[in-house]
Design a protein around this motif. Structure first.
Motif, PDB file in Angstrom:
ATOM      1  N   THR A   1       0.772  -1.256   0.104  1.00 59.29           N
ATOM      2  CA  THR A   1       0.020  -0.031   0.098  1.00 59.29           C
ATOM      3  C   THR A   1       0.877   1.196  -0.052  1.00 59.29           C
ATOM      4  OG1 THR A   1      -0.295   0.175   2.413  1.00 59.29           O
ATOM      5  CG2 THR A   1      -1.819  -1.235   1.283  1.00 59.29           C
TER       6      THR A   1
ATOM      7  N   THR B   1      -2.332  -6.604   3.960  1.00 58.16           N
ATOM      8  CA  THR B   1      -2.558  -5.479   4.516  1.00 58.16           C
ATOM      9  C   THR B   1      -3.093  -5.644   5.793  1.00 58.16           C
ATOM     10  OG1 THR B   1      -4.591  -4.843   3.479  1.00 58.16           O
ATOM     11  CG2 THR B   1      -2.569  -4.450   2.117  1.00 58.16           C
TER      12      THR B   1
ATOM     13  N   GLN C   1      -0.308 -10.852  -4.499  1.00 57.39           N
ATOM     14  CA  GLN C   1      -0.979 -10.856  -3.309  1.00 57.39           C
ATOM     15  C   GLN C   1      -0.519  -9.945  -2.415  1.00 57.39           C
ATOM     16  OE1 GLN C   1      -0.375 -14.790  -1.985  1.00 57.39           O
ATOM     17  NE2 GLN C   1      -2.677 -15.367  -2.150  1.00 57.39           N
TER      18      GLN C   1
ATOM     19  N   ARG D   1      -6.026  -9.589   4.397  1.00 58.42           N
ATOM     20  CA  ARG D   1      -5.865  -9.300   5.947  1.00 58.42           C
ATOM     21  C   ARG D   1      -4.799  -9.753   6.550  1.00 58.42           C
ATOM     22  NH1 ARG D   1      -9.371  -5.951   8.655  1.00 58.42           N
ATOM     23  NH2 ARG D   1     -11.133  -6.477   7.174  1.00 58.42           N
TER      24      ARG D   1
ATOM     25  N   THR E   1      -4.858  -9.599  -5.015  1.00 60.11           N
ATOM     26  CA  THR E   1      -5.677 -10.229  -4.082  1.00 60.11           C
ATOM     27  C   THR E   1      -5.216  -9.614  -2.679  1.00 60.11           C
ATOM     28  OG1 THR E   1      -5.775 -12.248  -5.417  1.00 60.11           O
ATOM     29  CG2 THR E   1      -6.202 -12.359  -2.907  1.00 60.11           C
ATOM     30  N   TRP E   2      -6.101  -8.901  -2.015  1.00 55.18           N
ATOM     31  CA  TRP E   2      -5.828  -8.011  -0.729  1.00 55.18           C
ATOM     32  C   TRP E   2      -5.981  -9.007   0.152  1.00 55.18           C
ATOM     33  CZ3 TRP E   2      -2.963  -3.818  -1.701  1.00 55.18           C
ATOM     34  CH2 TRP E   2      -3.046  -3.098  -2.853  1.00 55.18           C
TER      35      TRP E   2
ATOM     36  N   GLY F   1      -6.756  -5.452   4.707  1.00 58.12           N
ATOM     37  CA  GLY F   1      -7.323  -6.641   3.766  1.00 58.12           C
ATOM     38  C   GLY F   1      -7.991  -6.076   2.600  1.00 58.12           C
ATOM     39  N   ASP F   2      -8.041  -4.853   2.226  1.00 57.64           N
ATOM     40  CA  ASP F   2      -8.292  -4.110   1.137  1.00 57.64           C
ATOM     41  C   ASP F   2      -7.591  -3.214   0.518  1.00 57.64           C
ATOM     42  OD1 ASP F   2     -11.069  -5.284   1.395  1.00 57.64           O
ATOM     43  OD2 ASP F   2     -11.447  -4.127   2.785  1.00 57.64           O
ATOM     44  N   ALA F   3      -7.573  -3.078  -0.752  1.00 58.08           N
ATOM     45  CA  ALA F   3      -6.897  -1.981  -1.181  1.00 58.08           C
ATOM     46  C   ALA F   3      -7.248  -0.674  -0.558  1.00 58.08           C
ATOM     47  CB  ALA F   3      -7.375  -1.692  -2.745  1.00 58.08           C
TER      48      ALA F   3
ATOM     49  N   ARG G   1      -7.518   2.399  -4.842  1.00 56.70           N
ATOM     50  CA  ARG G   1      -9.017   1.718  -5.596  1.00 56.70           C
ATOM     51  C   ARG G   1      -9.293   2.045  -6.907  1.00 56.70           C
ATOM     52  NH1 ARG G   1     -11.658   2.598  -0.051  1.00 56.70           N
ATOM     53  NH2 ARG G   1     -10.751   0.881   1.322  1.00 56.70           N
TER      54      ARG G   1
END
Length: 141
Positions: A26, A48, A45, A70, A67-68, A51-53, A58
């Motif tokens: 990120t 983060t 992958q 968590r 693939t993000w 768990g998301d961009a 985005r």
């Protein structure tokens, strides 16, 4: 360009799609590596805490192909199973050593956050590791 060199290194071993796990995807450097790896067709992958961009990525077309996951770089239990079978792990985690931060926080955020994924990679059999870091200026307490 660093991101192209890293992606080329990972792809060098064969033409098959490679799975790359990135810690720090990120951030400025890590996201450039993720973008280049995705552009080259690697399965990317990014681990983060959320768990998301992140919001600032985005709208980037490449971010949808990543693939993000968590996970917490300091807690291999949150990502070890996802790491199994990866062709390479890249760590690009760091924090600027602002004067208000303690030495322990700076060492944790610039050292341990890279060491834990590296150890986990060795334990699960990933044989390619790229660690990207920077020198810490003298303002460290």
């Amino acid at each position: 360009e660093l991101s192209a060199a890293v992606a080329s290194s990972v792809m060098a071993s064969s033409n098959a799609a490679k799975r790359l796990m990135i810690f720090g995807g990120t951030g400025f450097v890590g996201s450039a590596i993720a973008r280049e790896a995705a552009r080259r067709g690697l399965l990317v992958q990014c681990v983060t805490r959320g768990g998301d961009a992140p919001a600032h990525l985005r709208s980037e077309p490449w971010a949808a192909s990543v693939t993000w996951l968590r996970g917490d770089a300091l807690d291999p239990g949150t990502y070890a199973e996802h790491m199994r079978g990866a062709d390479a792990v890249i760590t690009s985690v760091g924090r600027l050593p602002f004067p208000h931060l303690t030495r322990d926080v700076i060492v944790r955020d610039n050292g341990e956050t890279n060491v834990a994924p590296a150890r986990c990679a060795a334990e699960v059999g990933v044989d390619r590791l790229v660690v990207i870091g920077a020198s810490v200026p003298r303002m460290i307490p």
